[in-house]
Design a protein around this motif. Structure first.
Motif, PDB file in Angstrom:
ATOM      1  N   MET A  94       0.829  -1.191   0.000  1.00  0.00           N
ATOM      2  CA  MET A  94       0.000   0.000   0.000  1.00  0.00           C
ATOM      3  C   MET A  94       0.874   1.256   0.000  1.00  0.00           C
ATOM      4  SD  MET A  94      -2.992   0.962   2.672  1.00  0.00           S
ATOM      5  CE  MET A  94      -3.452   2.637   2.874  1.00  0.00           C
ATOM      6  N   SER A  95       0.505   2.246  -0.780  1.00  0.00           N
ATOM      7  CA  SER A  95       1.259   3.482  -0.890  1.00  0.00           C
ATOM      8  C   SER A  95       1.180   4.303   0.383  1.00  0.00           C
ATOM      9  CB  SER A  95       0.707   4.342  -2.033  1.00  0.00           C
ATOM     10  OG  SER A  95       1.037   3.787  -3.258  1.00  0.00           O
ATOM     11  N   GLN A  96       2.215   5.084   0.586  1.00  0.00           N
ATOM     12  CA  GLN A  96       2.196   6.031   1.694  1.00  0.00           C
ATOM     13  C   GLN A  96       1.194   7.119   1.355  1.00  0.00           C
ATOM     14  OE1 GLN A  96       6.132   7.534   2.262  1.00  0.00           O
ATOM     15  NE2 GLN A  96       6.970   5.563   2.836  1.00  0.00           N
ATOM     16  N   PRO A  97       0.585   7.722   2.375  1.00  0.00           N
ATOM     17  CA  PRO A  97      -0.388   8.787   2.098  1.00  0.00           C
ATOM     18  C   PRO A  97       0.308  10.030   1.544  1.00  0.00           C
ATOM     19  CG  PRO A  97      -0.016   8.576   4.460  1.00  0.00           C
ATOM     20  CD  PRO A  97       0.731   7.448   3.795  1.00  0.00           C
ATOM     21  N   TYR A  98      -0.464  10.809   0.815  1.00  0.00           N
ATOM     22  CA  TYR A  98       0.038  12.069   0.273  1.00  0.00           C
ATOM     23  C   TYR A  98      -0.247  13.192   1.260  1.00  0.00           C
ATOM     24  CZ  TYR A  98       0.016   9.566  -4.189  1.00  0.00           C
ATOM     25  OH  TYR A  98       0.232   8.662  -5.194  1.00  0.00           O
ATOM     26  N   ASN A  99       0.607  14.195   1.271  1.00  0.00           N
ATOM     27  CA  ASN A  99       0.352  15.401   2.043  1.00  0.00           C
ATOM     28  C   ASN A  99      -0.897  16.051   1.442  1.00  0.00           C
ATOM     29  OD1 ASN A  99       0.322  18.248   2.706  1.00  0.00           O
ATOM     30  ND2 ASN A  99       2.468  18.084   3.313  1.00  0.00           N
ATOM     31  N   SER A 100      -1.911  16.292   2.265  1.00  0.00           N
ATOM     32  CA  SER A 100      -3.181  16.818   1.748  1.00  0.00           C
ATOM     33  C   SER A 100      -3.023  18.192   1.106  1.00  0.00           C
ATOM     34  CB  SER A 100      -4.231  16.863   2.859  1.00  0.00           C
ATOM     35  OG  SER A 100      -3.801  17.703   3.918  1.00  0.00           O
ATOM     36  N   ARG A 101      -2.076  18.984   1.553  1.00  0.00           N
ATOM     37  CA  ARG A 101      -1.840  20.284   0.916  1.00  0.00           C
ATOM     38  C   ARG A 101      -1.262  20.138  -0.481  1.00  0.00           C
ATOM     39  NH1 ARG A 101       0.737  24.492   5.270  1.00  0.00           N
ATOM     40  NH2 ARG A 101      -1.246  25.207   6.077  1.00  0.00           N
ATOM     41  N   PHE A 102      -0.557  19.057  -0.722  1.00  0.00           N
ATOM     42  CA  PHE A 102       0.091  18.836  -2.009  1.00  0.00           C
ATOM     43  C   PHE A 102      -0.860  18.280  -3.058  1.00  0.00           C
ATOM     44  CE2 PHE A 102       4.525  17.789   0.010  1.00  0.00           C
ATOM     45  CZ  PHE A 102       4.632  19.086   0.458  1.00  0.00           C
ATOM     46  N   LEU A 103      -1.905  17.595  -2.637  1.00  0.00           N
ATOM     47  CA  LEU A 103      -2.721  16.800  -3.550  1.00  0.00           C
ATOM     48  C   LEU A 103      -3.299  17.604  -4.716  1.00  0.00           C
ATOM     49  CD1 LEU A 103      -3.517  13.916  -4.009  1.00  0.00           C
ATOM     50  CD2 LEU A 103      -5.546  14.296  -2.607  1.00  0.00           C
ATOM     51  N   GLU A 104      -3.873  18.753  -4.448  1.00  0.00           N
ATOM     52  CA  GLU A 104      -4.449  19.589  -5.503  1.00  0.00           C
ATOM     53  C   GLU A 104      -3.394  19.946  -6.554  1.00  0.00           C
ATOM     54  OE1 GLU A 104      -6.364  24.093  -5.771  1.00  0.00           O
ATOM     55  OE2 GLU A 104      -5.593  23.371  -3.858  1.00  0.00           O
ATOM     56  N   PHE A 105      -2.192  20.240  -6.101  1.00  0.00           N
ATOM     57  CA  PHE A 105      -1.123  20.633  -7.016  1.00  0.00           C
ATOM     58  C   PHE A 105      -0.568  19.431  -7.777  1.00  0.00           C
ATOM     59  CE2 PHE A 105      -1.374  23.779  -3.650  1.00  0.00           C
ATOM     60  CZ  PHE A 105      -1.519  24.937  -4.401  1.00  0.00           C
ATOM     61  N   MET A 106      -0.540  18.268  -7.135  1.00  0.00           N
ATOM     62  CA  MET A 106      -0.087  17.060  -7.824  1.00  0.00           C
ATOM     63  C   MET A 106      -1.049  16.702  -8.952  1.00  0.00           C
ATOM     64  SD  MET A 106       1.529  14.705  -4.770  1.00  0.00           S
ATOM     65  CE  MET A 106      -0.006  14.467  -3.922  1.00  0.00           C
ATOM     66  N   LYS A 107      -2.337  16.823  -8.691  1.00  0.00           N
ATOM     67  CA  LYS A 107      -3.335  16.534  -9.733  1.00  0.00           C
ATOM     68  C   LYS A 107      -3.148  17.473 -10.923  1.00  0.00           C
ATOM     69  CE  LYS A 107      -6.854  14.649  -6.650  1.00  0.00           C
ATOM     70  NZ  LYS A 107      -8.157  14.887  -6.014  1.00  0.00           N
ATOM     71  N   TYR A 129       0.960  25.815 -16.458  1.00  0.00           N
ATOM     72  CA  TYR A 129       0.552  25.401 -15.110  1.00  0.00           C
ATOM     73  C   TYR A 129      -0.040  26.631 -14.415  1.00  0.00           C
ATOM     74  CZ  TYR A 129       0.682  23.117 -10.557  1.00  0.00           C
ATOM     75  OH  TYR A 129       0.335  22.569  -9.341  1.00  0.00           O
ATOM     76  N   PRO A 130      -1.342  26.875 -14.594  1.00  0.00           N
ATOM     77  CA  PRO A 130      -1.984  28.096 -14.085  1.00  0.00           C
ATOM     78  C   PRO A 130      -1.847  28.323 -12.581  1.00  0.00           C
ATOM     79  CG  PRO A 130      -3.452  26.950 -15.592  1.00  0.00           C
ATOM     80  CD  PRO A 130      -2.290  26.042 -15.337  1.00  0.00           C
ATOM     81  N   MET A 131      -1.591  27.274 -11.813  1.00  0.00           N
ATOM     82  CA  MET A 131      -1.514  27.406 -10.362  1.00  0.00           C
ATOM     83  C   MET A 131      -0.090  27.671  -9.868  1.00  0.00           C
ATOM     84  SD  MET A 131      -4.031  24.223  -9.483  1.00  0.00           S
ATOM     85  CE  MET A 131      -3.894  24.422  -7.725  1.00  0.00           C
ATOM     86  N   LEU A 132       0.797  28.099 -10.744  1.00  0.00           N
ATOM     87  CA  LEU A 132       2.206  28.224 -10.398  1.00  0.00           C
ATOM     88  C   LEU A 132       2.472  29.173  -9.230  1.00  0.00           C
ATOM     89  CD1 LEU A 132       4.638  26.781 -11.512  1.00  0.00           C
ATOM     90  CD2 LEU A 132       4.983  28.658 -13.088  1.00  0.00           C
ATOM     91  N   ASP A 133       1.883  30.360  -9.268  1.00  0.00           N
ATOM     92  CA  ASP A 133       2.137  31.302  -8.177  1.00  0.00           C
ATOM     93  C   ASP A 133       1.536  30.800  -6.861  1.00  0.00           C
ATOM     94  OD1 ASP A 133      -0.364  31.677  -9.321  1.00  0.00           O
ATOM     95  OD2 ASP A 133      -0.308  33.861  -9.208  1.00  0.00           O
ATOM     96  N   VAL A 134       0.354  30.203  -6.915  1.00  0.00           N
ATOM     97  CA  VAL A 134      -0.281  29.654  -5.716  1.00  0.00           C
ATOM     98  C   VAL A 134       0.534  28.460  -5.195  1.00  0.00           C
ATOM     99  CG1 VAL A 134      -2.402  28.630  -4.784  1.00  0.00           C
ATOM    100  CG2 VAL A 134      -2.539  30.426  -6.513  1.00  0.00           C
ATOM    101  N   PHE A 135       1.090  27.679  -6.098  1.00  0.00           N
ATOM    102  CA  PHE A 135       1.932  26.547  -5.728  1.00  0.00           C
ATOM    103  C   PHE A 135       3.114  27.015  -4.879  1.00  0.00           C
ATOM    104  CE2 PHE A 135       5.875  24.261  -6.795  1.00  0.00           C
ATOM    105  CZ  PHE A 135       5.603  23.037  -6.212  1.00  0.00           C
ATOM    106  N   ARG A 156       8.118  16.908  -4.697  1.00  0.00           N
ATOM    107  CA  ARG A 156       8.535  16.250  -5.945  1.00  0.00           C
ATOM    108  C   ARG A 156       8.409  14.742  -5.840  1.00  0.00           C
ATOM    109  NH1 ARG A 156      14.297  15.427  -6.240  1.00  0.00           N
ATOM    110  NH2 ARG A 156      13.594  13.571  -5.216  1.00  0.00           N
ATOM    111  N   GLU A 157       8.861  14.174  -4.726  1.00  0.00           N
ATOM    112  CA  GLU A 157       8.777  12.725  -4.542  1.00  0.00           C
ATOM    113  C   GLU A 157       7.324  12.262  -4.532  1.00  0.00           C
ATOM    114  OE1 GLU A 157      11.044  11.796  -1.046  1.00  0.00           O
ATOM    115  OE2 GLU A 157      12.845  12.714  -1.892  1.00  0.00           O
ATOM    116  N   ARG A 210       5.378  10.060  -7.587  1.00  0.00           N
ATOM    117  CA  ARG A 210       4.678   8.827  -7.240  1.00  0.00           C
ATOM    118  C   ARG A 210       3.216   8.912  -7.678  1.00  0.00           C
ATOM    119  NH1 ARG A 210       2.303   7.591  -2.207  1.00  0.00           N
ATOM    120  NH2 ARG A 210       3.520   9.247  -1.227  1.00  0.00           N
ATOM    121  N   PHE A 211       2.584  10.060  -7.430  1.00  0.00           N
ATOM    122  CA  PHE A 211       1.187  10.265  -7.826  1.00  0.00           C
ATOM    123  C   PHE A 211       1.039  10.113  -9.351  1.00  0.00           C
ATOM    124  CE2 PHE A 211      -2.287  12.870  -9.347  1.00  0.00           C
ATOM    125  CZ  PHE A 211      -3.339  12.494  -8.515  1.00  0.00           C
TER     126      PHE A 211
END
Length: 131
Positions: free
Chosen positions: A1-14, A87-93, A116-117, A121-122
């Motif tokens: 099973m994969s390690q969980p993702y940081n919830s703050r990162f998820l929107e940006f990973m998608k 990547y429209p979310m660059l400044d928010v990222f 990045r890691e 993985r995502f």
């Protein structure tokens, strides 16, 4: 099973997963050996990260841009130039990265490396969607 993702990162990973559909970035060809990377998942899978992987270039250039560095198996460094139109979310990222680093009392490069890691993985785990 994969390690969980940081919830703050998820929107940006998608959102990062979607850049592989941008014809300005892919296919990406290594000028040294000629290897062609047809998609972002292929690029992530078949290359290796360099230490500073994502570089915020807002202070360096007039255009809001981030550079992503990866090494081709031949040793050549490949660069993806991510601008606001790609990547429209660059400044928010970057604002989120800086906030995360401050709140966790960690250096920004360490938080960016963690992102990045998790992002790589995502992307590899969700290849079908990132095409």
């Amino acid at each position: 099973m994969s390690q969980p993702y940081n919830s703050r990162f998820l929107e940006f990973m998608k959102s990062f997963a979607l850049i592989g559909k941008d014809s300005r970035l892919f296919p990406k060809k290594c000028v040294t050996c000629g290897k062609e990377y047809r998609s972002f998942p292929e690029f992530i899978h078949d290359t290796s990260p360099v230490r500073h992987c994502l570089e915020d270039c807002r202070d360096v250039s007039d255009a809001l841009a981030t550079l992503q560095y990866r090494n081709c198996p031949c040793g050549s460094t490949l660069v993806l130039i991510l601008t606001r139109d790609i990547y429209p979310m660059l400044d928010v990222f970057w604002e989120m990265m800086e906030k995360e680093a401050a709140e966790r009392n960690k250096p920004l490069p360490e938080v960016v490396s963690e992102f990045r890691e998790q992002c790589n993985r995502f992307i590899l785990e969700h290849q079908a969607q990132s095409g």
